[in-house]
Design a protein around this motif. Structure first.
Motif, PDB file in Angstrom:
ATOM      1  N   ARG A  92      48.567  63.700  36.178  1.00  0.00           N
ATOM      2  CA  ARG A  92      49.473  64.284  35.177  1.00  0.00           C
ATOM      3  C   ARG A  92      48.852  65.513  34.514  1.00  0.00           C
ATOM      4  NH1 ARG A  92      53.422  60.839  33.600  1.00  0.00           N
ATOM      5  NH2 ARG A  92      53.237  58.715  34.366  1.00  0.00           N
ATOM      6  N   GLY A  93      47.556  65.401  34.228  1.00  0.00           N
ATOM      7  CA  GLY A  93      46.873  66.521  33.603  1.00  0.00           C
ATOM      8  C   GLY A  93      46.453  67.559  34.626  1.00  0.00           C
ATOM      9  N   MET A  94      46.144  67.076  35.837  1.00  0.00           N
ATOM     10  CA  MET A  94      45.615  67.997  36.837  1.00  0.00           C
ATOM     11  C   MET A  94      46.683  68.948  37.355  1.00  0.00           C
ATOM     12  SD  MET A  94      42.545  68.486  37.559  1.00  0.00           S
ATOM     13  CE  MET A  94      41.662  66.973  37.189  1.00  0.00           C
ATOM     14  N   THR A  95      47.932  68.484  37.473  1.00  0.00           N
ATOM     15  CA  THR A  95      48.985  69.403  37.926  1.00  0.00           C
ATOM     16  C   THR A  95      49.092  70.585  36.959  1.00  0.00           C
ATOM     17  OG1 THR A  95      51.304  69.601  38.616  1.00  0.00           O
ATOM     18  CG2 THR A  95      50.875  68.084  36.815  1.00  0.00           C
ATOM     19  N   MET A  96      48.961  70.314  35.671  1.00  0.00           N
ATOM     20  CA  MET A  96      49.019  71.389  34.672  1.00  0.00           C
ATOM     21  C   MET A  96      47.782  72.276  34.739  1.00  0.00           C
ATOM     22  SD  MET A  96      51.530  72.023  32.660  1.00  0.00           S
ATOM     23  CE  MET A  96      50.509  73.102  31.678  1.00  0.00           C
ATOM     24  N   ALA A  97      46.600  71.642  34.770  1.00  0.00           N
ATOM     25  CA  ALA A  97      45.357  72.419  34.719  1.00  0.00           C
ATOM     26  C   ALA A  97      45.221  73.315  35.950  1.00  0.00           C
ATOM     27  CB  ALA A  97      44.152  71.480  34.613  1.00  0.00           C
ATOM     28  N   ILE A  98      45.593  72.788  37.107  1.00  0.00           N
ATOM     29  CA  ILE A  98      45.447  73.596  38.336  1.00  0.00           C
ATOM     30  C   ILE A  98      46.546  74.658  38.404  1.00  0.00           C
ATOM     31  CG2 ILE A  98      45.397  73.537  40.865  1.00  0.00           C
ATOM     32  CD1 ILE A  98      42.898  72.235  39.785  1.00  0.00           C
ATOM     33  N   THR A  99      47.749  74.302  37.962  1.00  0.00           N
ATOM     34  CA  THR A  99      48.827  75.302  37.912  1.00  0.00           C
ATOM     35  C   THR A  99      48.399  76.499  37.067  1.00  0.00           C
ATOM     36  OG1 THR A  99      50.621  73.725  38.281  1.00  0.00           O
ATOM     37  CG2 THR A  99      51.181  75.697  37.022  1.00  0.00           C
ATOM     38  N   LYS A 100      47.840  76.229  35.890  1.00  0.00           N
ATOM     39  CA  LYS A 100      47.439  77.317  34.986  1.00  0.00           C
ATOM     40  C   LYS A 100      46.211  78.062  35.512  1.00  0.00           C
ATOM     41  CE  LYS A 100      49.382  78.048  31.547  1.00  0.00           C
ATOM     42  NZ  LYS A 100      50.634  78.792  31.247  1.00  0.00           N
ATOM     43  N   ALA A 101      45.284  77.331  36.122  1.00  0.00           N
ATOM     44  CA  ALA A 101      44.086  77.984  36.663  1.00  0.00           C
ATOM     45  C   ALA A 101      44.477  78.941  37.791  1.00  0.00           C
ATOM     46  CB  ALA A 101      43.100  76.937  37.172  1.00  0.00           C
ATOM     47  N   LYS A 102      45.416  78.498  38.614  1.00  0.00           N
ATOM     48  CA  LYS A 102      45.864  79.331  39.738  1.00  0.00           C
ATOM     49  C   LYS A 102      46.620  80.551  39.220  1.00  0.00           C
ATOM     50  CE  LYS A 102      47.976  79.339  44.202  1.00  0.00           C
ATOM     51  NZ  LYS A 102      47.048  79.646  45.272  1.00  0.00           N
TER      52      LYS A 102
END
Ligand code: F0G
Length: 367
Positions: free
Chosen positions: A80-90
């Motif tokens: 749940r958190g990783m989809t957000m963190a990776i989306t923003k990092a990308k």
């Protein structure tokens, strides 16, 4: 005249058809810090089952539901958190991410980085993470580094690396992780049509309790719910810095996922407990193991750390701190398949028989 278009649900799937869950960013886009045109890096996480437990309800006199976040794509709530963190990092143009982990964060970071075409470096405590979690990070192509130390030391190193090197930190100190993890609270409310009276969960680095509390509060502020749950967080007794009010230099517990001596979101966990008239307490490894076996015997295979919430529930009941009829949600944060070793410990090997009908009938006690 052409037939009218079939009605659609709020998520755009044809009414009456299967609801095609699109992942937490699409399902809750209006609540997420993403632009309308930000492409989501998603494995369609979230939308996990909230399961009514007849057995736990009977035991406690409450209406007990378990939120089985082991049903996420990599087998834990971290997605749940990783989809957000990776989306923003990308979106920000990063090519590499880094994290420290007791296993689940690294599995999730590895998977989402792979989906995004990015590289992931993960630092884990040597010999202290479940084999399934290690396998996940490896198969997704992460650079897995074991450190001769614990999670807290790994996190310190990662924080420093992220300051000086061209890598984005995706531990829950990254605020986008918490943003994504709020979705679990919204799902609970969307499912129940109200907030639970009591919310019980394991606490390790304390990001998840921070996220749930924020999620519930936001729904209250927006008028979706009028009452907030009492938040009950549980650490493992050998790794209970918040309960003891002091860092634990050498944290110990069989629940390796929450083997943490200096939680990054310590103060927010205390805020959640205080503001909700709840608590952060501890349960012993023995209680955790018993709770693990109890829920498994009733159909839900969660990992050891997750069982801390069930151990906590039983403790609350024993101490007379639950009121009959209360609605209780216990979060099961990760899947039991992550760590089959513990599941098989103390269990007799299955018997082996000849490939024979009579022998099978006999061995099964049918004759
Ligand atoms: N349950 C499981 C299965 C976990 O993996 C974790 C944390 C927790 C509970 C505690 O959540 O840290 O937000 O309080 N695992 C982290 C990791 C530390 O690296 O996978 P928390």
């Amino acid at each position: 005249m052409s037939a009218p278009a079939p009605p659609t649900t709020s998520t755009g799937s044809p009414a009456g058809g299967a609801h095609a869950w699109r992942g937490i960013i699409e399902e809750y886009r209006h609540r997420m810090p993403v632009a309308d045109d930000t492409p989501a890096v998603t494995l369609r996480e979230g939308g996990t089952p909230l399961i009514h437990s007849e057995h736990l309800s009977e035991l406690t006199g409450c209406e007990v539901h378990v939120k089985f976040d082991g049903a996420n794509p990599t087998g834990s709530f971290k997605d749940r958190g990783m989809t957000m963190a990776i989306t923003k990092a990308k979106e920000a143009g990063n090519e590499a991410v880094i994290c420290a982990s007791t296993g689940n964060t690294s599995a999730s970071a590895a998977a989402y980085a792979a989906k995004a075409g990015m590289t992931a470096g993960v630092l884990v405590p040597a010999g202290k993470i479940a084999m399934g979690k290690l396998a996940q990070a490896v198969v997704h192509g992460a650079q897995v580094i074991q450190i001769d130390g614990n999670f807290d030391q790994a996190l310190t190193i990662c924080r420093e690396l992220a300051e000086t090197e061209p890598v984005e930190l995706v531990n829950s100190v990254n605020p986008y992780r918490i943003d994504g993890q709020r979705s679990a609270a919204w799902e609970v409310v969307d499912h129940l049509g109200r907030a639970p009276d009591v919310h019980v969960m394991p606490v390790g680095n304390a990001g998840n309790i921070t996220a749930y509390w924020r999620g519930y509060r936001e729904y209250r502020d927006d008028g979706i719910i009028d009452a907030l749950p009492v938040m009950r967080g549980y650490q493992a007794a050998g790794s209970a810095p918040i309960v003891q009010g002091a860092k634990v230099e050498k944290p110990q517990t069989i629940a390796t996922a929450i083997r943490i001596g200096n939680p990054a979101s310590w103060s927010q966990a205390l805020v959640a407990a205080e503001e909700s008239n709840g608590s952060i307490r501890s349960v012993t490894d023995d209680q955790i193991l018993q709770a693990f076996r109890l829920i498994a015997r009733h159909g839900v295979f969660a990992e050891m750390a997750s069982a801390a919430s069930i151990a906590g529930l039983l403790q609350l009941h024993e101490d007379g701190e639950l009121e009959p009829g209360q609605t209780v949600v216990c979060v099961l944060t990760g899947h039991g398949l992550k760590d089959p070793e513990w599941a098989m410990s103390g269990v007799d090997e299955p018997v082996t028989i000849p490939a024979d009908l009579d022998a099978a009938a006999e061995a099964l006690g049918l004759r």
